[in-house]
Design an enzyme around this catalytic site. Structure first.
Site, PDB file in Angstrom:
ATOM      1  N   CYS A  45      77.245  34.012   1.616  1.00  0.00           N
ATOM      2  CA  CYS A  45      77.160  35.457   1.713  1.00  0.00           C
ATOM      3  C   CYS A  45      76.988  35.852   3.170  1.00  0.00           C
ATOM      4  O   CYS A  45      76.538  35.071   3.979  1.00  0.00           O
ATOM      5  CB  CYS A  45      75.990  35.968   0.901  1.00  0.00           C
ATOM      6  N   ASP A 426     117.457  40.596   0.739  1.00  0.00           N
ATOM      7  CA  ASP A 426     118.593  39.814   1.163  1.00  0.00           C
ATOM      8  C   ASP A 426     119.470  39.613  -0.077  1.00  0.00           C
ATOM      9  O   ASP A 426     118.991  39.769  -1.195  1.00  0.00           O
ATOM     10  CB  ASP A 426     118.002  38.509   1.704  1.00  0.00           C
TER      11      ASP A 426
HETATM   12  N1  LIG Z   1     128.594  28.128   7.643  1.00  0.00           N
HETATM   13  C1  LIG Z   1     129.382  29.072   7.130  1.00  0.00           C
HETATM   14  N2  LIG Z   1     130.449  28.743   6.385  1.00  0.00           N
HETATM   15  C2  LIG Z   1     131.237  29.674   5.858  1.00  0.00           C
HETATM   16  N3  LIG Z   1     131.049  30.979   6.025  1.00  0.00           N
HETATM   17  C3  LIG Z   1     130.032  31.387   6.763  1.00  0.00           C
HETATM   18  C4  LIG Z   1     129.138  30.465   7.341  1.00  0.00           C
HETATM   19  N4  LIG Z   1     128.192  31.148   8.014  1.00  0.00           N
HETATM   20  C5  LIG Z   1     128.489  32.431   7.844  1.00  0.00           C
HETATM   21  N5  LIG Z   1     129.603  32.605   7.107  1.00  0.00           N
HETATM   22  C6  LIG Z   1     130.225  33.858   6.726  1.00  0.00           C
HETATM   23  O1  LIG Z   1     129.502  34.897   7.327  1.00  0.00           O
HETATM   24  C7  LIG Z   1     128.936  35.732   6.329  1.00  0.00           C
HETATM   25  C8  LIG Z   1     127.527  36.123   6.753  1.00  0.00           C
HETATM   26  O2  LIG Z   1     126.693  35.005   6.757  1.00  0.00           O
HETATM   27  P1  LIG Z   1     125.138  35.106   6.757  1.00  0.00           P
HETATM   28  O3  LIG Z   1     124.626  33.729   6.691  1.00  0.00           O
HETATM   29  O4  LIG Z   1     124.710  35.974   7.898  1.00  0.00           O
HETATM   30  O5  LIG Z   1     124.784  35.927   5.444  1.00  0.00           O
HETATM   31  P2  LIG Z   1     124.877  35.478   3.904  1.00  0.00           P
HETATM   32  O6  LIG Z   1     124.182  34.216   3.733  1.00  0.00           O
HETATM   33  O7  LIG Z   1     126.274  35.543   3.400  1.00  0.00           O
HETATM   34  O8  LIG Z   1     124.178  36.666   3.169  1.00  0.00           O
HETATM   35  P3  LIG Z   1     122.650  37.069   3.137  1.00  0.00           P
HETATM   36  O9  LIG Z   1     122.417  37.775   4.404  1.00  0.00           O
HETATM   37  O10 LIG Z   1     122.607  37.962   1.955  1.00  0.00           O
HETATM   38  O11 LIG Z   1     121.870  35.807   2.960  1.00  0.00           O
HETATM   39  C9  LIG Z   1     128.954  34.930   5.067  1.00  0.00           C
HETATM   40  O12 LIG Z   1     129.078  35.741   3.926  1.00  0.00           O
HETATM   41  C10 LIG Z   1     130.207  34.087   5.270  1.00  0.00           C
HETATM   42  O13 LIG Z   1     131.323  34.837   4.882  1.00  0.00           O
END
Ligand SMILES: Nc1ncnc2c1ncn2[C@@H]1O[C@H](COP(=O)(O)OP(=O)(O)OP(=O)(O)O)[C@@H](O)[C@H]1O
Ligand SMILES: [Zn+2]
Length: 729
Positions: A45, A426
């Site tokens: 306490c 997200d």
């Molecule tokens: N490593 C990757 N391979 C393929 N596409 C990619 C990759 N990184 C990003 N992208 C593309 O860019 C977009 C945005 O990616 P980001 O990781 O910012 O968001 P997300 O994961 O799609 O969505 P959130 O923001 O809802 O998590 C994706 O939807 C995809 O089309």
């Protein structure tokens, strides 16, 4: 992990000084400083905290103190050669400090107190009252009976009161000792005995209730079995203590058995009830490669798993540790209450002194009457109910949440959650399952029709982004050949890049194509058509331009739709923030009923979106799972992490960690937070109103001392039970 034990105690919760969790003393920590931790059974306490703080504050070489009252643990940062002076200083306060060493289990709790002194005290107090009332015995007999009662019940209070007074501290023990002694001096023997007895009983009930709140959490730990069946080098199976089992060991689980350690399934198939971790008792299918958690319950099948974390580092252990940590920290209401009692207790004490002296001295008052009233005031001077109500409520709320699979990292969030009026979400993995599959493929030139999928899959295979995974998986299904990729690079929010056979390729979204300056209206038309169906589109490009187009689609979780609806019912607005394109964002938002959606966001844009909401005066929470959400999560008033059970960092970094990926846990959290905050307010109001009432009737001379104790302790118990109600939520 150290279990918390029940114990009887006579400590209480009145204090004249605020009690922050971390106290920085005048000396600053130096390079040679170290941290020693102690378990102090008698310290739970603010009363004891104030004493310890004042005492150790004067000790040279002690730089910083960290109090965890709920778990009775004190951390001391110092540069002393040994901890003996610290232990001695605490001993001089009548408390025992046991050094805690990492990995060593806590010492056995002190032996249970006997119940008979208290019973004797009760019989004595009642006897004295009866004798006094019926005029059945001379005064000296009544005095002896009362004295026996006071000594058998209240000796601890007297001892503690004396130590407090010696250290110039006005805590409840000191106030009670003065009040009871005062009553004796003016010849109110039966009353003195009754007051002491009632006080001791109330203290006991209070301590037991606090223990209940405390143990709600450590009880979770008892869910892990002590033993597990481990494979030996020769292939045989042996039952071993869970504590000693090493990483990488193979453990076998029989049907119906509880899982002993965190691990990854290596053989077998079963369903597991993960309620102890996630609060969700719907069984989850587990097969080779899946994670299992200590404390969860295997159902019909048999499994073998490889241990991935030591017993004291299992997910459950870390949850409990985090909750204990959170319980140790002080919530805002608690700080308010501490500040309040800093002023309240001394003020009432001075007032009582005035009441005892001024009327008899200057206004021809009768000494006896006014001293008596002053003593009653001393009893009322204790802000016990106030001080105790807040931690009990918070601790109960944190425990209730943990049992639902919601890990709240501090009372602040539990107390503040009800204020949120906006939730940013997200998309990938939060609203959707985060496991998209490839739905469309379109070659932009006939001559790449056959080669493009393998090139794209080769790049995608190097990334663990969900979109890449979908493309890589589609290629696996078609058994396409995979090329060697050189100079691979991930381009955040855009896609990936790499060299295959000396040629540089990109795989990424519309933004990437724009960045490369390779876009065209004809291409956009194709893109937008797919995006409007809620699909995410990425393109494969070589240096001359886009070669092919891949669309992937993710599915929305049923629970997300429900969660959004519940949030709206709670009056919270929702906003989707995603790195994915705006068309897809809007399509998905429409499917789950989210108010607004913003797409094409880079991590800094998500952060900016949160700032904008703040600018409009909103209180914003954010839920996400990816690294691209980290800045926004950190900026939000409350950052929620999803599916924390599987990820190592989420439990540590989020403000509130949801142990599975069920978004409905957020409205559940908000509801719990609203209940907590209303209980806190009820308790403070209740305590203050009753105090005010009592101050008035005491001043008017209508209150007796034991009525005051009764009222005071009555309120304390009432608020404690009110707080404990949360445990049942
Ligand atoms: N490593 C990757 N391979 C393929 N596409 C990619 C990759 N990184 C990003 N992208 C593309 O860019 C977009 C945005 O990616 P980001 O990781 O910012 O968001 P997300 O994961 O799609 O969505 P959130 O923001 O809802 O998590 C994706 O939807 C995809 O089309
Ligand atoms: Zn474009």
């Amino acid at each position: 992990m150290t279990p918390v034990h029940n114990h009887g105690h006579g400590g209480s919760c009145c204090s004249g000084t605020p009690a922050p969790a971390l106290v920085q003393l005048s000396e600053a920590p130096t390079a040679g400083s170290r941290l020693s931790t102690f378990r102090i059974e008698a310290m739970d306490c603010p009363t004891e905290q104030t004493l310890i703080q004042n005492k150790l504050g004067k000790l040279a070489g002690v730089q910083q103190l960290e109090f965890n009252l709920i778990n009775r643990i004190l951390g001391v940062t110092h540069d002393l050669p040994s901890t003996a002076p610290i232990v001695d200083a605490i001993k001089s306060l009548g408390m025992q400090a046991d050094p805690i060493e990492e990995g060593v289990p806590a010492a056995e709790p002190p032996a249970k107190k006997h119940w008979w002194p208290l019973a004797l005290s009760g019989v004595g107090a009642l006897g004295a009252e009866v004798l006094h009332f019926t005029n059945a015995a001379p005064t000296w007999v009544i005095a002896v009976v009362a004295l026996v009662s006071i000594l058998s019940g209240g000796l601890t209070t007297y001892k503690k009161g004396w130590i407090a007074l010696k250290n110039l501290n006005l805590n409840i023990n000191a106030l009670m000792s003065i009040a009871v002694t005062g009553a004796i001096l003016i010849g109110q023997w039966p009353e003195a005995a009754m007051v002491m007895f009632l006080f001791t009983v109330a203290e006991l009930i209070e301590a037991k209730s606090l223990d209940r709140a405390r143990n709600a959490i450590s009880g979770l730990m008892q869910m892990t079995p002590e033993q597990a069946t481990v494979q030996q080098a020769d292939g045989s199976w042996v039952e071993l203590e869970v504590k000693g089992i090493e990483l990488g060991a193979i453990v076998r689980v029989r049907p119906g058995e509880r899982i002993g350690l965190d691990g990854e399934v290596t053989a077998g198939q079963s369903t597991i009830d993960q309620a102890p971790i996630t609060g969700e008792s719907l069984p989850i299918e587990k097969t080779v490669g899946d994670k299992v958690f200590a404390g969860t319950i295997n159902q019909a099948g048999s499994l073998e798993y490889k241990v991935t974390a030591a017993a004291n580092n299992s997910t459950l252990a870390r949850i409990i540790h985090a909750v204990e940590q959170a319980q140790g920290a002080r919530a805002p209401t608690q700080r308010f209450v501490d500040r309040f009692s800093t002023i309240y207790t001394p003020a009432v004490f001075l007032f009582a002194l005035g009441v005892a002296l001024i009327p008899p001295l200057f206004m021809a008052g009768v000494w006896f009457d006014w001293i008596y009233r002053a003593l009653v005031l001393l009893v009322v001077a204790c802000p016990c109910a106030l001080v105790i109500s807040t931690p009990v409520t918070i601790v109960s709320g944190l425990a209730a949440a943990a049992r639902k699979g919601i890990l709240i990292k501090g009372g602040v969030y539990l107390e503040g959650g009800y204020k949120l009026d906006y939730l940013a979400l997200d998309k990938t993995g939060t609203i959707t399952h985060g496991k998209p599959v490839q739905t469309d493929y379109l070659a932009l030139f006939p001559n790449v029709e056959d080669s493009a999928p393998a090139l794209a899959a080769s790049l995608a295979g190097r990334s663990d982004h969900p979109v890449s995974l979908a493309i890589a998986n589609a290629a696996v299904d078609k058994k396409l050949p995979i090329h060697v990729v050189d100079n691979f690079e991930a381009l955040a929010g855009r896609g990936v890049r790499g060299d295959i056979n000396g040629e540089t390729y990109h795989l990424g979204n519309h933004r990437l194509v724009e960045d490369l300056g390779l876009c065209s209206p004809a291409l956009e038309e194709k893109l937008f058509a797919l995006e409007k169906q809620g699909k995410s589109v990425v393109l494969l490009l070589d240096k001359s331009g886009p070669l092919a187009l891949f669309a992937v689609a993710d599915t929305v979780k049923d629970s997300s739709r429900e969660a959004i609806q519940q949030l709206h019912e709670l009056g919270i607005k929702t906003l989707m923030l995603t790195g994915d394109n705006t068309h897809t964002a809007q399509a998905i938002a429409a499917q789950v009923g989210i108010d607004q959606a913003q797409g094409d966001l880079l991590p800094t844009d998500k952060l900016q979106a949160i700032e904008t909401l703040y600018g409009q005066g909103h209180r914003v929470g954010m839920v996400g799972d990816g690294i691209n959400d980290a800045p926004a999560l950190a900026r939000a008033e409350i950052g929620f992490a999803m599916a924390a059970a599987g990820t190592d960092t989420a439990i540590e970094t989020a403000d509130v960690a949801l142990m599975d990926d069920d978004l409905r846990k957020i409205p559940a959290f908000i509801r719990l937070s609203r209940q907590t905050s209303s209980i806190l307010k009820q308790n403070i109001a209740l305590a203050l109103v009753i105090k005010a009432l009592f101050l008035t009737i005491t001043f008017l001379g209508m209150a007796t001392m034991w009525m005051a104790v009764f009222a005071d302790m009555g309120v304390a118990l009432l608020v404690v039970f009110n707080g404990l109600r949360l445990l049942r939520k």
